[in-house]
Design a protein around this motif. Structure first.
Motif, PDB file in Angstrom:
ATOM      1  N   THR A 344       0.822  -1.216   0.000  1.00 40.29           N
ATOM      2  CA  THR A 344       0.000   0.000   0.000  1.00 40.29           C
ATOM      3  C   THR A 344       0.852   1.261   0.000  1.00 40.29           C
ATOM      4  O   THR A 344       0.481   2.256  -0.619  1.00 40.29           O
ATOM      5  N   SER A 348      -0.081   3.661  -3.055  1.00 38.32           N
ATOM      6  CA  SER A 348      -0.734   4.931  -2.715  1.00 38.32           C
ATOM      7  C   SER A 348      -0.048   6.115  -3.370  1.00 38.32           C
ATOM      8  O   SER A 348      -0.691   7.108  -3.715  1.00 38.32           O
ATOM      9  N   ALA A 352      -1.841   6.997  -7.427  1.00 33.01           N
ATOM     10  CA  ALA A 352      -2.810   8.060  -7.149  1.00 33.01           C
ATOM     11  C   ALA A 352      -3.050   8.998  -8.325  1.00 33.01           C
ATOM     12  O   ALA A 352      -4.180   9.443  -8.529  1.00 33.01           O
ATOM     13  N   ALA A 357      -8.378   7.580  -5.609  1.00 38.88           N
ATOM     14  CA  ALA A 357      -8.699   6.904  -4.346  1.00 38.88           C
ATOM     15  C   ALA A 357      -7.540   6.071  -3.825  1.00 38.88           C
ATOM     16  O   ALA A 357      -7.515   5.709  -2.641  1.00 38.88           O
ATOM     17  N   ALA A 359      -4.729   7.062  -3.166  1.00 41.36           N
ATOM     18  CA  ALA A 359      -3.998   7.846  -2.169  1.00 41.36           C
ATOM     19  C   ALA A 359      -4.394   7.444  -0.754  1.00 41.36           C
ATOM     20  O   ALA A 359      -3.576   7.501   0.171  1.00 41.36           O
ATOM     21  N   ASP A 360      -5.652   7.033  -0.579  1.00 42.15           N
ATOM     22  CA  ASP A 360      -6.122   6.655   0.751  1.00 42.15           C
ATOM     23  C   ASP A 360      -5.564   5.313   1.212  1.00 42.15           C
ATOM     24  O   ASP A 360      -5.750   4.931   2.377  1.00 42.15           O
ATOM     25  N   LYS A 363      -3.605   5.199   4.329  1.00 42.69           N
ATOM     26  CA  LYS A 363      -4.261   5.103   5.633  1.00 42.69           C
ATOM     27  C   LYS A 363      -4.339   3.666   6.152  1.00 42.69           C
ATOM     28  O   LYS A 363      -4.705   3.447   7.309  1.00 42.69           O
ATOM     29  N   HIS A 488     -12.067   0.397   6.389  1.00 40.16           N
ATOM     30  CA  HIS A 488     -11.269  -0.251   5.346  1.00 40.16           C
ATOM     31  C   HIS A 488     -12.107  -0.540   4.108  1.00 40.16           C
ATOM     32  O   HIS A 488     -11.668  -0.285   2.973  1.00 40.16           O
ATOM     33  N   ASP A 490     -14.717   0.936   3.084  1.00 36.10           N
ATOM     34  CA  ASP A 490     -15.050   2.194   2.395  1.00 36.10           C
ATOM     35  C   ASP A 490     -13.892   2.620   1.481  1.00 36.10           C
ATOM     36  O   ASP A 490     -14.114   3.104   0.366  1.00 36.10           O
ATOM     37  N   ILE A 491     -12.679   2.455   1.975  1.00 31.22           N
ATOM     38  CA  ILE A 491     -11.509   2.765   1.155  1.00 31.22           C
ATOM     39  C   ILE A 491     -11.474   1.862  -0.074  1.00 31.22           C
ATOM     40  O   ILE A 491     -11.207   2.304  -1.194  1.00 31.22           O
TER      41      ILE A 491
END
Length: 540
Positions: A344, A348, A352, A357, A359-360, A363, A488, A490-491
């Motif tokens: 990740t 990310s 990106a 998305a 980029a998230d 997190k 998670h 949602d990401i």
């Protein structure tokens, strides 16, 4: 349903019994071999291919194999940032011992067996005895007395219940009623239950603390107060309400078993594939890295490049242009389709610009974990459950609940599982330490970590006067297993939406498909089919 969870559900079902009776193979597409590795005439890219796979871990290696073997994609390049293929799958040997410094084994699946067969690895496959016990270390709290305080999770039911006293009688009753469906309703959406909340709601505090907490530590190196149940343990989460007999896990498990039976009927396995039994764990004679090594051999050196680090990815007309830092300097690759299976922290940044998305993904937290492999002479072990003459270790290994105050997360009894891992007079142990609830492990020196692991091994398994173990390998993963925390999914949903806007680009890996070895193999099959279909459609 992995690890001790099937045993847990079986325990609950048996406890409740007194109260309730109850690849498709893709069509190969032929690509001209002459296009396998063509240099671009105009110098716009150093390498031009149909398909680029970034990362040679299990996800990337399996995607590449199934592209090559089953999708007929010969114009293919696989890149790996490390000097050797395998990603986090690292198998080592010193000529006497064989050990792992990343993942340690896999739970067999049809996808794995298919891939093993296609790669010609059937003779290299080794499967551990599924009847070997899996232990949890627990002392006090009303639990029964066990040799070395190692409690075996039930494998043979209902007989094993007679001696299963890790849970107290009240704890068993609470788990049984919860398994039957006598539970509080789940919180209303959009609230996400964490693992602790879900399990205690269903089975009680005691079952969580003594069975599920060590499982979460062993599989995710995670914090059950942060991991989202529907993301981290989605197969168990789905059981609530799945069955027709109420919201309990027993009802859901019955329904799931029916689904599995139908799935097996609808998707019969090829009789040529290796067979396996429930509860077994698998590996290869020379370790898990055998699989990515076999893929690299299959593809050949012109299609596999190591020490290539992806630095950027952009669109170039109807193609993608990837830039790599390599030992020979900057290299560019032009590809019609790209699969990025990088961690990740890499995806990310690099992806990106094309997939906002992504980029998230920064997190998605991955905690530090150290894997430490040590050997001990057989005579140094204390008397342990199931020990036999010349075999002090008989089992898969042991997990360590946080309540017990032992810093290590758990230990795999490697020499008990698979043949040839240690000389006859030695036993081999692989211990994991660190994780989301012990981030300080990332700041310790390797010597300090080894000292702690050796002390923990002595506490659980060894005689008081046993010498220090023989260190074979230690690897500190600063960013180990991605944590499927609240938010998670949602990401992942946002990632899927943005990814769909960039046809031909596929992002994946264990942060998206699941952390299990089998999940990553299945990803390879699925993504290869998508990439093959994209290439076929684009060629029309």
């Amino acid at each position: 349903l992995a690890g001790p969870l099937p045993a847990l559900l079986a325990v609950c079902a048996a406890l409740a019994a007194g109260a309730f009776a109850a690849l498709r193979r893709s069509t190969p597409r032929t690509c001209p071999e002459a296009m396998a590795m063509a240099a671009s005439a105009g110098g716009a890219a150093d390498v031009v291919v149909d398909a680029l796979v970034v990362g040679s871990g299990i996800s990337g290696s399996c995607a590449a194999h199934h592209l090559f073997k089953n999708q007929g994609v010969k114009s293919l390049l696989v890149t790996e940032a490390n000097p050797v293929v395998g990603g986090n799958v690292i198998s080592k040997t010193d000529g006497e011992f064989i050990w792992e410094e990343g993942p340690n084994s896999f739970q067999p699946t049809p996808a794995i067996m298919r891939t093993v067969y296609e790669l010609g690895l059937v003779d290299e496959l080794v499967l551990a005895d599924g009847s070997l016990p899996r232990f949890v270390f627990w002392e006090g709290g009303g639990a029964g007395q066990k040799l070395a305080n190692l409690h075996a999770l039930p494998t043979n039911l209902p007989g094993d219940l007679l001696s299963f006293d890790l849970l107290t009688i009240p704890g068993k009753i609470r788990a049984a009623f919860g398994a039957l469906g006598f539970i509080a309703p789940p919180p209303p959406a959009p609230y996400e239950e964490n693992v602790r909340e879900f399990v205690t709601r269903h089975l009680g505090d005691e079952t969580f603390e003594r069975v599920i907490d060590p499982f979460v530590s062993g599989v995710y190196a995670g914090d059950p107060d942060q991991l989202a149940m529907r993301a981290a343990l989605k197969k168990i989460h789905r059981l609530e309400g799945l069955g027709s007999l109420g919201p309990g896990l027993v009802s859901g498990a019955i329904a799931r078993f029916k689904e599995l039976a139908q799935e097996k009927k609808d998707n019969p396995v090829d009789p040529k594939w290796p067979t396996y039994k429930g509860g077994q764990l698998g590996s290869f004679r020379r370790g898990l890295q055998t699989l990515p090594n076999a893929v690299a051999k299959e593809l050949g050196p012109e299609r596999v490049k190591t020490s290539w680090t992806l630095s950027s990815l952009s669109r170039d007309g109807g193609r993608f242009l990837a830039t790599f830092d390599t030992p020979e300097g900057i290299k560019t690759v032009s590809a019609r389709t790209v699969a990025v299976t990088a961690p990740t922290r890499v995806t990310s940044k690099v992806c990106a610009p094309l997939v906002p998305a992504a980029a998230d993904l920064a997190k998605v937290y991955s905690p530090p974990v150290a894997s430490v492999t040590m050997a001990y002479r057989k005579e140094w072990f204390k008397e342990l459950p199931g020990a036999q003459p010349g075999k002090p270790l008989v089992g898969f290994g042991h997990l360590l609940p946080r309540r017990m105050g032992v810093r290590s997360l758990g230990t795999i009894w490697s020499s008990s599982l698979f043949p040839g891992r240690a000389p006859d007079e030695w036993e081999l142990l692989l211990t994991y330490i660190g994780g989301a609830r012990d981030k300080g492990i990332g700041e310790m020196s390797e010597a300090e970590i080894v000292k702690q692991v050796d002390a923990d091994n002595h506490k659980i398994l060894l005689k008081p006067d046993a010498p220090a173990g023989k260190l074979l390998g230690i690897r500190v993963w600063k960013t180990a297993i991605p944590q499927y925390c609240r938010g998670h999914l949602d990401i992942m949903a946002a990632l899927e939406r943005d990814e769909a806007k960039v046809p031909g680009l596929f992002l994946g890996g264990n942060y998206r498909t699941g952390v299990a070895f089998g999940d990553c193999v299945q990803y390879g099959i699925d993504e290869a089919a998508k990439m093959g279909a994209y290439l076929a459609k684009a060629a029309v």
